[in-house]
Scaffold this motif. Structure first.
Motif, short mmCIF file in Angstrom:
data_model
loop_
_atom_site.label_atom_id
_atom_site.label_comp_id
_atom_site.label_asym_id
_atom_site.label_seq_id
_atom_site.Cartn_x
_atom_site.Cartn_y
_atom_site.Cartn_z
N PRO A 41 0.98 -1.27 0.11
CA PRO A 41 -0.05 0.15 0.01
C PRO A 41 0.79 1.32 -0.10
CG PRO A 41 -0.99 -1.73 1.50
CD PRO A 41 0.45 -2.07 1.02
N ASP A 42 1.88 1.32 0.72
CA ASP A 42 2.57 2.33 0.91
C ASP A 42 3.69 2.74 -0.48
OD1 ASP A 42 2.23 2.92 3.61
OD2 ASP A 42 3.83 1.60 4.18
N ILE A 43 3.84 1.54 -1.07
CA ILE A 43 4.63 1.78 -2.40
C ILE A 43 3.77 2.34 -3.50
CG2 ILE A 43 5.56 0.29 -4.41
CD1 ILE A 43 6.82 -1.78 -2.11
N ILE A 44 2.24 1.70 -3.34
CA ILE A 44 1.57 2.51 -4.48
C ILE A 44 1.13 3.73 -4.36
CG2 ILE A 44 -0.66 2.10 -5.44
CD1 ILE A 44 -0.61 -1.01 -4.98
N HIS A 45 1.17 4.01 -2.94
CA HIS A 45 0.80 5.44 -2.63
C HIS A 45 1.98 6.33 -3.02
CE1 HIS A 45 -0.93 8.68 -0.28
NE2 HIS A 45 0.22 9.09 0.26
N LYS A 46 3.10 5.92 -2.74
CA LYS A 46 4.35 6.70 -3.21
C LYS A 46 4.35 7.07 -4.82
CE LYS A 46 9.15 7.10 -2.57
NZ LYS A 46 10.54 6.37 -1.68
N HIS A 47 4.07 5.98 -5.43
CA HIS A 47 3.92 5.93 -6.90
C HIS A 47 3.09 7.14 -7.58
CE1 HIS A 47 5.02 4.36 -10.67
NE2 HIS A 47 3.74 4.25 -11.07
N GLY A 48 1.85 7.04 -6.48
CA GLY A 48 0.98 8.48 -7.16
C GLY A 48 -0.02 7.95 -8.10
N LYS A 49 0.10 6.76 -8.63
CA LYS A 49 -1.08 6.51 -9.78
C LYS A 49 -0.77 4.79 -9.81
CE LYS A 49 2.46 6.95 -13.33
NZ LYS A 49 2.75 7.75 -14.45
N PRO A 50 -1.84 4.18 -10.35
CA PRO A 50 -2.01 2.70 -10.73
C PRO A 50 -0.42 2.16 -11.22
CG PRO A 50 -4.04 3.50 -11.41
CD PRO A 50 -2.91 4.69 -11.14
N MET A 51 -0.34 0.95 -10.80
CA MET A 51 1.24 0.32 -11.21
C MET A 51 0.95 -1.05 -11.85
SD MET A 51 3.39 0.74 -7.67
CE MET A 51 4.85 0.43 -8.38
N THR A 52 1.71 -1.17 -12.82
CA THR A 52 1.71 -2.61 -13.32
C THR A 52 2.43 -3.68 -12.44
OG1 THR A 52 3.72 -2.42 -14.51
CG2 THR A 52 1.85 -1.50 -15.76
N LEU A 53 2.05 -4.96 -12.70
CA LEU A 53 2.61 -5.96 -11.81
C LEU A 53 4.26 -5.82 -12.01
CD1 LEU A 53 2.07 -8.42 -9.86
CD2 LEU A 53 2.25 -9.96 -11.97
N GLN A 54 4.80 -5.64 -13.09
CA GLN A 54 6.11 -5.66 -13.05
C GLN A 54 6.80 -4.41 -12.47
OE1 GLN A 54 8.03 -8.19 -14.46
NE2 GLN A 54 9.69 -6.97 -13.36
N GLN A 55 6.03 -3.16 -12.43
CA GLN A 55 6.46 -2.12 -11.79
C GLN A 55 6.46 -2.44 -10.24
OE1 GLN A 55 3.68 0.81 -13.34
NE2 GLN A 55 5.01 1.87 -14.57
N LEU A 56 5.46 -3.15 -9.78
CA LEU A 56 5.60 -3.31 -8.32
C LEU A 56 6.52 -4.14 -8.07
CD1 LEU A 56 3.97 -3.09 -5.72
CD2 LEU A 56 2.56 -4.84 -6.55
N ALA A 57 6.61 -5.58 -8.88
CA ALA A 57 7.74 -6.31 -8.71
C ALA A 57 9.31 -5.58 -8.65
CB ALA A 57 7.94 -7.32 -9.39
N ASP A 58 9.57 -4.57 -9.47
CA ASP A 58 10.60 -3.92 -9.44
C ASP A 58 11.04 -3.00 -8.15
OD1 ASP A 58 11.15 -4.87 -11.93
OD2 ASP A 58 10.62 -3.00 -13.09
N ALA A 59 9.76 -2.45 -7.76
CA ALA A 59 9.81 -1.65 -6.62
C ALA A 59 9.88 -2.62 -5.26
CB ALA A 59 8.44 -1.14 -6.13
N LEU A 60 9.93 -3.93 -5.40
CA LEU A 60 10.09 -4.70 -4.35
C LEU A 60 11.32 -5.65 -4.51
CD1 LEU A 60 6.33 -6.18 -3.98
CD2 LEU A 60 7.34 -4.93 -2.21
#
Length: 251
Positions: A41-60
């Motif tokens: 939730p914090d990662i998506i909030h910081k991103h400021g908009k919807p994320m793709t699965l790959q963007q989320l995986a990269d952030a993690l």
């Protein structure tokens, strides 16, 4: 006990779907637990908009090999195994030959019309007029499924000579009007990913497996509740085709 027909069959399949939904609903809770612990939730909030699965995986900082997803649905990255269950493999031919993993048949004896054969379905499958794969392919990756289907193809005669492969498995969103139905299939999809690195598949994903394995056509019967029945054929008079049947069994 009499075999249920008509409305009784529909009611039993609906009840079965509800039972499975409650049985594996723990996936819903486990998913939220993972999301919270990973700080998604914090990662998506910081991103400021919807994320793709790959963007989320990269952030993690998660390996691409542990990320599953498709255009039709998104999944959480694969977590550690929650629990394990025994895996069995069953192949059935016209002579009722069974080929499970070796320790399963230890001490078992066949009968006049039933034979047990030790074997590995990735290496060879006994010759048969028909081969049934029930709750098998969803345990395996696409690559492994293609290998299994190719071995099945080698073991059966052509369609003109009665050869067929019968698959009983889930097809994601085979009942789009029933939300709980689809939800249960997606729960099972996550369960397969966590336990076996497998997945439940949409019709397009199944079709690609069939084509890659060299089959020339298939028929689908959707009326098995959460599951569907698929018949594969090795040869036809036309190109690759699909026929959807609106009744319980494909003829």
């Amino acid at each position: 006990m009499a075999i249920p027909t008509g409305e009784q069959s529909v009611e039993l399949l609906q009840a079965q779907a509800k039972f499975w939904n409650h049985k594996i609903n723990v996936i819903y809770i486990a998913s939220f637990k993972c999301v919270t612990e990973l700080g998604i939730p914090d990662i998506i909030h910081k991103h400021g908009k919807p994320m793709t699965l790959q963007q989320l995986a990269d952030a993690l900082s998660i390996s691409k090999a542990k990320v599953h997803g498709s255009s039709s649905r998104k999944k959480f990255p694969r977590m550690t195994q929650i629990w394990g269950i025994g895996l069995h493999q069953l192949l059935v031919s016209s002579s009722k030959t069974r080929q499970p993993i070796e320790h399963v048949i230890e001490g078992l004896e066949g009968s006049k019309n039933l034979t047990y054969i030790k074997g590995n379905m990735f290496e060879s499958i006994p010759q048969a007029d028909a081969i049934m794969l029930k709750w098998i392919l969803h345990d395996w990756s696409d690559e492994k499924c293609v290998k299994i289907l190719k071995k099945c193809k080698e073991a059966i005669p052509s369609k003109e000579n009665g050869g067929k492969v019968i698959i009983i498995d889930m097809i994601i969103r085979n009942n789009k009007e029933d939300h709980q139905h689809t939800e249960t299939q997606l729960f099972s999809d996550l369960l397969m990913m966590v336990l076996f690195n497998g997945k439940e598949r949409s019709e397009k994903e199944w079709e690609k497996l069939f084509f890659d394995a060299g089959y020339r056509g298939y028929k689908i019967a959707y009326e098995l509740g959460l599951r569907s029945l698929v018949k594969l054929y090795t040869t036809t008079k036309v190109g690759f085709y699909c026929m959807k049947r609106a009744f319980m069994a494909c003829r």
